[in-house]
Each structure stands twice: as structure tokens, then as C-alpha cells.
Design a protein around this motif. Sequence first.
Motif, PDB file in Angstrom:
ATOM      1  N   GLU A   9       0.814  -1.221   0.000  1.00 51.53           N
ATOM      2  CA  GLU A   9       0.000   0.000   0.000  1.00 51.53           C
ATOM      3  C   GLU A   9       0.843   1.265   0.000  1.00 51.53           C
ATOM      4  O   GLU A   9       0.433   2.279  -0.556  1.00 51.53           O
ATOM      5  CB  GLU A   9      -0.957  -0.009   1.186  1.00 51.53           C
ATOM      6  N   ASP A  10       2.009   1.245   0.631  1.00 55.07           N
ATOM      7  CA  ASP A  10       2.866   2.430   0.647  1.00 55.07           C
ATOM      8  C   ASP A  10       3.456   2.712  -0.732  1.00 55.07           C
ATOM      9  O   ASP A  10       3.479   3.840  -1.200  1.00 55.07           O
ATOM     10  CB  ASP A  10       3.992   2.278   1.674  1.00 55.07           C
ATOM     11  N   LEU A  11       3.954   1.671  -1.392  1.00 53.52           N
ATOM     12  CA  LEU A  11       4.565   1.823  -2.719  1.00 53.52           C
ATOM     13  C   LEU A  11       3.524   1.829  -3.837  1.00 53.52           C
ATOM     14  O   LEU A  11       3.813   2.233  -4.955  1.00 53.52           O
ATOM     15  CB  LEU A  11       5.561   0.687  -2.975  1.00 53.52           C
ATOM     16  N   GLN A  12       2.322   1.337  -3.542  1.00 52.60           N
ATOM     17  CA  GLN A  12       1.235   1.187  -4.500  1.00 52.60           C
ATOM     18  C   GLN A  12       1.642   0.356  -5.714  1.00 52.60           C
ATOM     19  O   GLN A  12       1.416   0.729  -6.866  1.00 52.60           O
ATOM     20  CB  GLN A  12       0.655   2.544  -4.911  1.00 52.60           C
ATOM     21  N   LEU A  13       2.238  -0.804  -5.416  1.00 51.18           N
ATOM     22  CA  LEU A  13       2.571  -1.774  -6.449  1.00 51.18           C
ATOM     23  C   LEU A  13       2.719  -3.147  -5.821  1.00 51.18           C
ATOM     24  O   LEU A  13       2.746  -3.284  -4.600  1.00 51.18           O
ATOM     25  CB  LEU A  13       3.837  -1.367  -7.208  1.00 51.18           C
ATOM     26  N   CYS A  14       2.807  -4.162  -6.659  1.00 48.21           N
ATOM     27  CA  CYS A  14       2.945  -5.536  -6.184  1.00 48.21           C
ATOM     28  C   CYS A  14       4.414  -5.853  -5.945  1.00 48.21           C
ATOM     29  O   CYS A  14       5.263  -5.571  -6.797  1.00 48.21           O
ATOM     30  CB  CYS A  14       2.364  -6.501  -7.207  1.00 48.21           C
ATOM     31  N   ILE A  15       4.691  -6.440  -4.779  1.00 52.82           N
ATOM     32  CA  ILE A  15       6.053  -6.847  -4.442  1.00 52.82           C
ATOM     33  C   ILE A  15       6.032  -8.316  -4.032  1.00 52.82           C
ATOM     34  O   ILE A  15       4.973  -8.859  -3.699  1.00 52.82           O
ATOM     35  CB  ILE A  15       6.651  -5.997  -3.293  1.00 52.82           C
ATOM     36  N   LEU A  16       7.195  -8.941  -4.055  1.00 54.14           N
ATOM     37  CA  LEU A  16       7.282 -10.314  -3.565  1.00 54.14           C
ATOM     38  C   LEU A  16       6.872 -10.341  -2.101  1.00 54.14           C
ATOM     39  O   LEU A  16       7.262  -9.466  -1.319  1.00 54.14           O
ATOM     40  CB  LEU A  16       8.712 -10.844  -3.690  1.00 54.14           C
ATOM     41  N   LYS A  17       6.116 -11.345  -1.721  1.00 51.37           N
ATOM     42  CA  LYS A  17       5.679 -11.459  -0.330  1.00 51.37           C
ATOM     43  C   LYS A  17       6.890 -11.530   0.600  1.00 51.37           C
ATOM     44  O   LYS A  17       6.873 -10.990   1.704  1.00 51.37           O
ATOM     45  CB  LYS A  17       4.784 -12.684  -0.159  1.00 51.37           C
ATOM     46  N   SER A  18       7.956 -12.140   0.132  1.00 52.01           N
ATOM     47  CA  SER A  18       9.175 -12.264   0.941  1.00 52.01           C
ATOM     48  C   SER A  18       9.879 -10.918   1.149  1.00 52.01           C
ATOM     49  O   SER A  18      10.741 -10.794   2.017  1.00 52.01           O
ATOM     50  CB  SER A  18      10.139 -13.263   0.294  1.00 52.01           C
ATOM     51  N   GLU A  19       9.513  -9.891   0.354  1.00 45.22           N
ATOM     52  CA  GLU A  19      10.115  -8.560   0.495  1.00 45.22           C
ATOM     53  C   GLU A  19       9.332  -7.657   1.452  1.00 45.22           C
ATOM     54  O   GLU A  19       9.709  -6.502   1.666  1.00 45.22           O
ATOM     55  CB  GLU A  19      10.227  -7.889  -0.878  1.00 45.22           C
ATOM     56  N   CYS A  20       8.251  -8.183   2.036  1.00 40.08           N
ATOM     57  CA  CYS A  20       7.495  -7.405   3.018  1.00 40.08           C
ATOM     58  C   CYS A  20       8.381  -7.147   4.233  1.00 40.08           C
ATOM     59  O   CYS A  20       9.231  -7.978   4.572  1.00 40.08           O
ATOM     60  CB  CYS A  20       6.244  -8.167   3.451  1.00 40.08           C
ATOM     61  N   PRO A  21       8.181  -6.008   4.902  1.00 36.85           N
ATOM     62  CA  PRO A  21       8.969  -5.712   6.101  1.00 36.85           C
ATOM     63  C   PRO A  21       8.853  -6.842   7.128  1.00 36.85           C
ATOM     64  O   PRO A  21       7.767  -7.371   7.362  1.00 36.85           O
ATOM     65  CB  PRO A  21       8.342  -4.423   6.633  1.00 36.85           C
TER      66      PRO A  21
END
Length: 122
Positions: free
Chosen positions: A95-107
Motif C-alpha cells: 500500500e505504501d509503494l502502490q505496487l505488487c512486491i514479492l511477499k518475501s520482500e514485506c517488512p
Amino acid sequence: MNWLKSLFLLLLSALFVNSVMTTGFAEETVLNHEVDPDPGRVKYIWNPFPGFCGENASMVRCAGVCPETCAFKSAKCPKYCGVNCVCKPGYVFNEDLQLCILKSECPQDIKQEVVETHRVFQ
């Protein structure tokens, strides 16, 4: 051959203009609501995918309004069409970047919760 390339660019431009004109809002617009059906939400994201989905998402007709995020996964979601892009398998919407990222890259400090409904998109 050049006329075919020109036709393709013209059609692509028309699709982009149509998607922007359909929403009536700038791509970075966030709408606030008087009555929030998801009490944990302060605002909804209008359309983070202007014209194209990006490399980590795929275009679909109705992707819904409750994408899986780093923090939340909805058990059920209202039947709204929402945006026209869905994150590819293994990716979640940031939600912060407003794009899809790898789940493993979540904080690492965020533990995903499964909730009844976490609506993200208008």
C-alpha cells in the motif's frame, strides 16, 4: 509495416486516455469516505495501475477491491470490480509503494493477519 506499428501506438494511446477519463481522477488521488465499510481504513486507493499493471501484476477484467497485502489477507470481500490488475502468484500489494512486491520482500516487522475484510481500492 510502419502503418501497423502506428496503428498499434494509436490504439494503445486511446486505451490509456480512456482509462484515465473513465476514473475522472488523477492516478495518485486517494479518496476519503464519510462512512467507512472497513472501520480500520482511513482512505481508499483509487487506481494504482494507470494504463498498465506493471511487471508483477496481470491484467484481468475485475480484480476486486481487497488484494492481499503485507499486513492483511481478506477472508471475504465485497463483490466490487475494483481495479483491473491483480498481483501475480507470490506477490502482494504494497500500500505504501502502490505496487505488487514479492511477499518475501514485506517488512520483517509486519505479520500478516487474516481478517474478515480489508478493502484497499475504491
